[in-house]
Scaffold this motif. Structure first.
Motif, PDB file in Angstrom:
ATOM      1  N   GLN A   1       0.835  -1.205   0.000  1.00  0.00           N
ATOM      2  CA  GLN A   1       0.000   0.000   0.000  1.00  0.00           C
ATOM      3  C   GLN A   1       0.867   1.252   0.000  1.00  0.00           C
TER       4      GLN A   1
ATOM      5  N   GLY B   1       2.074   2.106  -3.329  1.00  0.00           N
ATOM      6  CA  GLY B   1       1.043   2.404  -4.326  1.00  0.00           C
ATOM      7  C   GLY B   1       0.570   1.192  -5.092  1.00  0.00           C
TER       8      GLY B   1
ATOM      9  N   ASN C   1      -1.949  -1.189  -4.857  1.00  0.00           N
ATOM     10  CA  ASN C   1      -3.177  -1.524  -4.130  1.00  0.00           C
ATOM     11  C   ASN C   1      -3.630  -2.953  -4.380  1.00  0.00           C
ATOM     12  N   SER C   2      -3.523  -3.419  -5.616  1.00  0.00           N
ATOM     13  CA  SER C   2      -3.943  -4.791  -5.917  1.00  0.00           C
ATOM     14  C   SER C   2      -3.097  -5.793  -5.148  1.00  0.00           C
TER      15      SER C   2
ATOM     16  N   ALA D   1      -1.552  -5.183  -2.348  1.00  0.00           N
ATOM     17  CA  ALA D   1      -1.890  -5.042  -0.934  1.00  0.00           C
ATOM     18  C   ALA D   1      -3.133  -5.856  -0.593  1.00  0.00           C
ATOM     19  N   ILE D   2      -4.151  -5.806  -1.455  1.00  0.00           N
ATOM     20  CA  ILE D   2      -5.368  -6.584  -1.223  1.00  0.00           C
ATOM     21  C   ILE D   2      -5.064  -8.073  -1.264  1.00  0.00           C
TER      22      ILE D   2
ATOM     23  N   LEU E   1      -8.735  -2.198   2.789  1.00  0.00           N
ATOM     24  CA  LEU E   1      -8.072  -2.097   1.496  1.00  0.00           C
ATOM     25  C   LEU E   1      -9.035  -2.344   0.335  1.00  0.00           C
TER      26      LEU E   1
ATOM     27  N   SER F   1     -12.335  -0.387  -4.014  1.00  0.00           N
ATOM     28  CA  SER F   1     -12.448  -1.027  -5.327  1.00  0.00           C
ATOM     29  C   SER F   1     -13.393  -2.214  -5.349  1.00  0.00           C
TER      30      SER F   1
END
Length: 318
Positions: free
Chosen positions: A218, A221, A223-224, A226-227, A250, A254
């Motif tokens: 995260q 940057g 994010n995918s 991190a999820i 998180l 999205s």
């Protein structure tokens, strides 16, 4: 002669001697160097990750027997005066030279602090490397060098030092978390996360480490990614409130439906969890599921129970 009648020149000499003695006692005296708070310590603490245990004083066998000659005392006094006047480059050069001459790690530490205070990254790394060389068993020195390597983009060198710290850490996941938080200050976010991935490889089968990776991704940057790491943590520890909350937080931007489902499954296993219940209610409200959200905040009573609120009639005379 009474003390009040001392000549001004004599008073200056006495003051200079007192200052020299104070400087030598603080830096090279018998007092523990760990007990002295310097004006560069705050900057140093921001650069290196907080150690798992309190900073250890220098080991006796790491500290040489330095002869406090008049020339050495004068140089220490001059360097401190320069530092107080804001002449950090001059003070740094003196301390670094004295550290090399005396082989005293405390002087190298002071040089590192002065360089960090002046935001001179290259000079700080040079002094920290000498500090680590002179006190190889100091965890504080090792952490500082590793972070300065990372801040300089020298991730391979940082990896070697961080790996050794993780091997001896009582709680590797906690130590990795401290390293991750320190790496967020790196200008090269992608390089910092790649370093974190390499460090986590030997420990990646635990939920705690996967959550550290989620935080690192995260911060970079990603994010995918991190999820993905947060979901893996939930699978490894389905009863972990932290894992469920992190994954939902998180995902909510999205994949709100996925975040709702994650918290719902957690509440099925842990119906008394307060924070996940409130987070679940907020997500339901955002999804316009108001009735379901109301049930989460104020659970409905069983059908046969009396109503929570009943009409109260005022009876005259009562």
């Amino acid at each position: 002669m009474p003390e009040s009648q001392l000549h001004p020149a004599s008073f200056v000499v006495r003051s200079a001697r007192f200052l020299a003695g104070a400087v030598s006692l603080a830096i090279l005296g018998c007092a523990s160097p760990g007990s002295r708070a310097s004006d560069g310590s705050a900057v140093l603490a921001q650069t290196a990750p907080a150690p798992a245990t309190p900073v250890e004083p220098a080991r006796a066998d790491d500290v040489p027997d330095v002869d406090l000659s008049g020339a050495l005392l004068y140089q220490l006094m001059a360097a401190e005066v320069a530092a107080q006047r804001g002449e950090l480059g001059t003070a740094y050069a003196v301390y670094l030279k004295l550290a090399r001459d005396t082989r005293d790690p405390r002087l190298a530490r002071r040089a590192t602090e002065l360089a960090l205070r002046g935001r001179a990254l290259g000079e700080a790394l040079e002094a920290a490397k000498l500090w680590h060389q002179l006190a190889p068993r100091s965890s504080e020195a090792g952490q500082t060098v590793a972070m300065l390597y990372a801040a300089s983009g020298k991730f391979d060198e940082a990896h070697a030092l961080f790996s050794e710290q993780l091997k001896v850490a009582a709680q590797p996941a906690e130590e990795l978390g401290r390293i991750q938080r320190a790496l967020t200050r790196s200008q090269d976010r992608a390089g910092a996360f790649a370093l974190l991935e390499r460090l986590a490889q030997p420990y990646g089968k635990t939920a705690e480490v996967r959550l550290v990776l989620a935080s690192g991704a995260q911060a970079a940057g990603l994010n995918s990614r991190a999820i993905e790491e947060a979901k893996a943590a939930v699978e490894l520890a389905p009863d972990s409130e932290r894992a469920a909350m992190t994954a939902a937080q998180l995902m909510q931007g999205s994949d709100r439906r996925g975040a709702i489902d994650t918290l719902a499954r957690h509440l099925e296993r842990n119906p008394k969890a307060t924070d996940p219940r409130l987070a679940y209610a907020r997500l339901l409200i955002a999804d316009k599921q108001y009735t379901a959200a109301r049930r989460m905040v104020t659970p409905l009573p069983p059908p046969c129970s009396p109503p929570i609120f009943s009409e109260r009639r005022v009876v005259p005379g009562m």
